[in-house]
Design an enzyme around this catalytic site. Structure first.
Site, short mmCIF file in Angstrom:
data_model
loop_
_atom_site.label_atom_id
_atom_site.label_comp_id
_atom_site.label_asym_id
_atom_site.label_seq_id
_atom_site.Cartn_x
_atom_site.Cartn_y
_atom_site.Cartn_z
CG ASP A 59 41.90 28.58 -14.06
OD1 ASP A 59 41.62 27.48 -13.56
OD2 ASP A 59 41.24 29.60 -13.80
CE LYS A 71 41.43 21.16 -8.22
NZ LYS A 71 41.01 22.08 -9.31
CD GLN A 105 45.60 23.18 -9.02
OE1 GLN A 105 44.91 24.14 -9.33
NE2 GLN A 105 45.56 22.04 -9.69
CE LYS A 131 44.38 28.21 -11.00
NZ LYS A 131 43.76 26.96 -11.46
P1 NDP Z 1 37.50 29.15 -19.96
O1 NDP Z 1 38.13 30.47 -19.95
O2 NDP Z 1 37.76 28.20 -21.06
O3 NDP Z 1 35.89 29.31 -19.85
C1 NDP Z 1 35.30 29.97 -18.78
C2 NDP Z 1 33.80 30.03 -19.03
O4 NDP Z 1 33.15 30.57 -17.90
C3 NDP Z 1 33.44 30.95 -20.20
O5 NDP Z 1 32.28 30.46 -20.78
C4 NDP Z 1 33.21 32.30 -19.51
O6 NDP Z 1 32.36 33.16 -20.24
C5 NDP Z 1 32.52 31.81 -18.25
N1 NDP Z 1 32.73 32.78 -17.15
C6 NDP Z 1 33.91 33.20 -16.65
N2 NDP Z 1 33.72 34.08 -15.66
C7 NDP Z 1 32.38 34.19 -15.54
C8 NDP Z 1 31.54 34.95 -14.68
N3 NDP Z 1 32.06 35.75 -13.73
N4 NDP Z 1 30.20 34.82 -14.83
C9 NDP Z 1 29.68 33.98 -15.79
N5 NDP Z 1 30.43 33.25 -16.62
C10 NDP Z 1 31.74 33.35 -16.49
O7 NDP Z 1 37.86 28.49 -18.54
P2 NDP Z 1 37.81 26.95 -18.12
O8 NDP Z 1 36.68 26.27 -18.79
O9 NDP Z 1 39.18 26.42 -18.24
O10 NDP Z 1 37.52 27.09 -16.54
C11 NDP Z 1 36.21 27.07 -16.00
C12 NDP Z 1 36.29 26.71 -14.53
O11 NDP Z 1 36.90 25.42 -14.38
C13 NDP Z 1 37.12 27.64 -13.65
O12 NDP Z 1 36.56 27.69 -12.35
C14 NDP Z 1 38.48 26.94 -13.58
O13 NDP Z 1 39.21 27.34 -12.45
C15 NDP Z 1 38.00 25.50 -13.49
N6 NDP Z 1 38.98 24.48 -13.84
C16 NDP Z 1 39.57 24.47 -15.09
C17 NDP Z 1 40.46 23.47 -15.42
C18 NDP Z 1 41.03 23.35 -16.79
O14 NDP Z 1 41.69 22.34 -17.05
N7 NDP Z 1 40.83 24.29 -17.69
C19 NDP Z 1 40.87 22.45 -14.43
C20 NDP Z 1 40.12 22.49 -13.19
C21 NDP Z 1 39.24 23.49 -12.91
P3 NDP Z 1 32.95 34.08 -21.46
O15 NDP Z 1 33.11 33.16 -22.62
O16 NDP Z 1 31.92 35.14 -21.67
O17 NDP Z 1 34.25 34.61 -20.98
#
Ligand code: NDP
Length: 448
Positions: A164, A112, A109, A124
């Site tokens: 997150d 970034k 972070q 974080k």
């Molecule tokens: P969400 O909680 O909204 O969604 C996460 C998604 O990933 C869900 O579909 C979840 O499945 C799936 N998931 C989580 N863990 C696993 C795993 N171990 N194996 C398979 N699928 C998994 O999170 P975000 O969309 O916010 O975040 C996704 C990624 O993006 C992360 O790496 C986060 O750090 C990164 N990120 C997010 C930002 C943001 O603004 N939100 C900014 C920059 C980076 P399920 O629905 O079953 O839980």
């Protein structure tokens, strides 16, 4: 030697923090040419200081479930580096959370946030609390208990957390409500807030849209575009959903999504409305999508070919890993390249393993590392802070235009830095060095 020694030191001092080692290793190896060129970074012990957070706060979170039973979780906030602005970075609620995961995310972070050109330091936090299967009331009580400790450490000019994995609009609402109750202050102390109480338009869309804008920039330089192209996306949360939305807006066809139980392959294109209904509103598994759309293929994780992620086995022009760390390994990278993939833009943090990154760099496809490609989320969080400070709200178009130009800037800066160091297509090197120099120079100027 300096760089290798620091990497060794990290592994000896923190033997269990695997994800943190991986993040540090990726960054430090690509910084080596900049360290060799500018001796001051070693003289001022910049690497030794950058790999250790300013402070690590670890606390117990006690709360009561719907059956009246006392539950105990661990909470974390790692304030990593504030050389260029207040600590800024999300909170993750997921059972896998530990100090090593939070440190890897905080370290990433810092660089970034520097790339966004905004004045934001890096941090974080999160907890091993699992929101899945919990009632709204349980999530609320957990968030309140979490904030009962966190409030002492955060502030609009000190540390500004956001969402997150597992922390979306609902959780930010409960956290903010409790902060306000304890402090009697209405501060811009969290981002990702609701629109009626200080949130920014386009914040929910920002990471996904930004990641697609970044892919567009990488492709534009090579005379290519996303229009008419088949794309694969992993995840089905905030980042994945708005990546899919932007891909459709640009005339591409996203055909996959995944979650922690499996993946869907919808050859005619993912039905975005249905995906939002199932994942955003009902919080159900993707299996429900496949039940409603019988032509779509659903593969359970237990049926993935061993050591691979089924999403990366689907032929595509561009891939958008948007779920979690290390979801794309060497085998997956080989599958993508064999099937003709020309672009990988990372919405998730550290989704590709070190071996997969090496292969992408050697193949010279467009490869946008998460640090650069997913910076749109924190960039719009920075814009939310600017709106809070001025007590004005900007319209969707203004925020989206800002986001687009920030993503263009990040690409230009990463690409120019890669060229300066003689490795023009290597955006890992370009983004790491560009992000690093700004923070390191600020640390030197501010004294020891
Ligand atoms: P969400 O909680 O909204 O969604 C996460 C998604 O990933 C869900 O579909 C979840 O499945 C799936 N998931 C989580 N863990 C696993 C795993 N171990 N194996 C398979 N699928 C998994 O999170 P975000 O969309 O916010 O975040 C996704 C990624 O993006 C992360 O790496 C986060 O750090 C990164 N990120 C997010 C930002 C943001 O603004 N939100 C900014 C920059 C980076 P399920 O629905 O079953 O839980």
């Amino acid at each position: 030697m300096y760089v290798e020694d620091i990497i060794k030191q990290i592994k000896v001092n923190y033997p269990d923090q695997r994800e943190f080692h991986q993040a540090v290793q990726e960054v430090l190896i690509s910084l080596a040419p900049a360290i060799a060129k500018h001796k001051k970074y070693q003289d001022y012990a910049i690497l030794e200081r950058m790999i250790i957070p300013d402070r690590e706060i670890i606390f117990r979170v006690d709360w009561v479930n719907d059956r009246g039973e006392i539950q105990v979780n661990t909470g974390y906030r790692v304030e990593f580096n504030s050389a260029i602005g207040p600590y800024k970075g999300g909170l993750r609620f997921h059972p896998s959370v530990n100090i090593g995961i939070i440190k890897f995310l905080g370290f990433e972070q810092v660089l970034k946030n520097s790339l966004t050109t905004l004045s934001l330091g890096g941090g974080k936090g999160g907890s091993n609390f699992d929101p899945k299967g919990k009632s709204d009331a349980e999530v609320m009580r957990f968030c309140q208990a979490f904030m009962n400790e966190l409030y002492r450490h955060i502030g609009a000019h000190t540390d500004v957390p956001a969402g997150d994995i597992g922390v979306g609009a609902r959780e930010i609402g409960y956290l903010f409500g409790q902060y306000k109750k304890i402090t009697n202050r209405f501060d811009g102390v969290l981002t990702g807030k609701g629109l009626n109480w200080g949130g920014s338009l386009a914040r929910p869309e920002a990471t996904g849209y930004g990641c697609v804008y970044f892919a567009q920039e990488m492709l534009k330089e090579r005379g290519e575009s996303l229009s008419g192209k088949t794309c694969t996306v992993s995840g089905s949360g905030n980042v994945a959903i708005y990546t899919i939305e932007k891909l459709y807006q640009l005339g591409a066809k996203p055909v996959t999504a995944s979650d922690s139980k499996g993946m869907i392959y919808d050859e005619n294109g993912i039905d975005l409305g249905l995906l939002k209904e199932i994942k955003e509103y009902k919080r159900e598994s993707l299996e429900e999508y496949a039940k409603i759309k019988p032509k779509c293929k659903y593969i359970k994780i237990s049926d993935y070919k061993e050591g691979t992620n089924a999403v990366w086995n689907i032929p595509c022009f561009a891939a958008f890993p948007s779920a979690t760390e290390n979801e794309l390994n060497l085998c997956d990278a080989k599958n993508l390249l064999q099937n003709g993939c020309k672009c990988v833009s990372e919405g998730a943090n550290m989704p590709s393993t070190l071996e997969a990154i090496d292969l992408f760099l050697k193949s010279k496809i467009c490869y946008g590392p998460g640090k650069a490609a997913n910076a749109g989320g924190v960039a719009v969080s920075g814009l939310e802070m600017a709106q809070n400070a001025s007590m004005h709200s900007w319209d969707f178009e203004s925020v989206d235009n800002h986001l687009r130009s920030i993503m263009e800037n990040i690409f230009v800066k990463s690409s120019e830095t890669a060229k300066e160091f003689g490795d023009p297509t290597n955006l890992v090197l370009g983004s790491n060095i560009a992000g690093f120099r700004k923070v390191a120079d600020a640390m030197i100027e501010q004294g020891v």
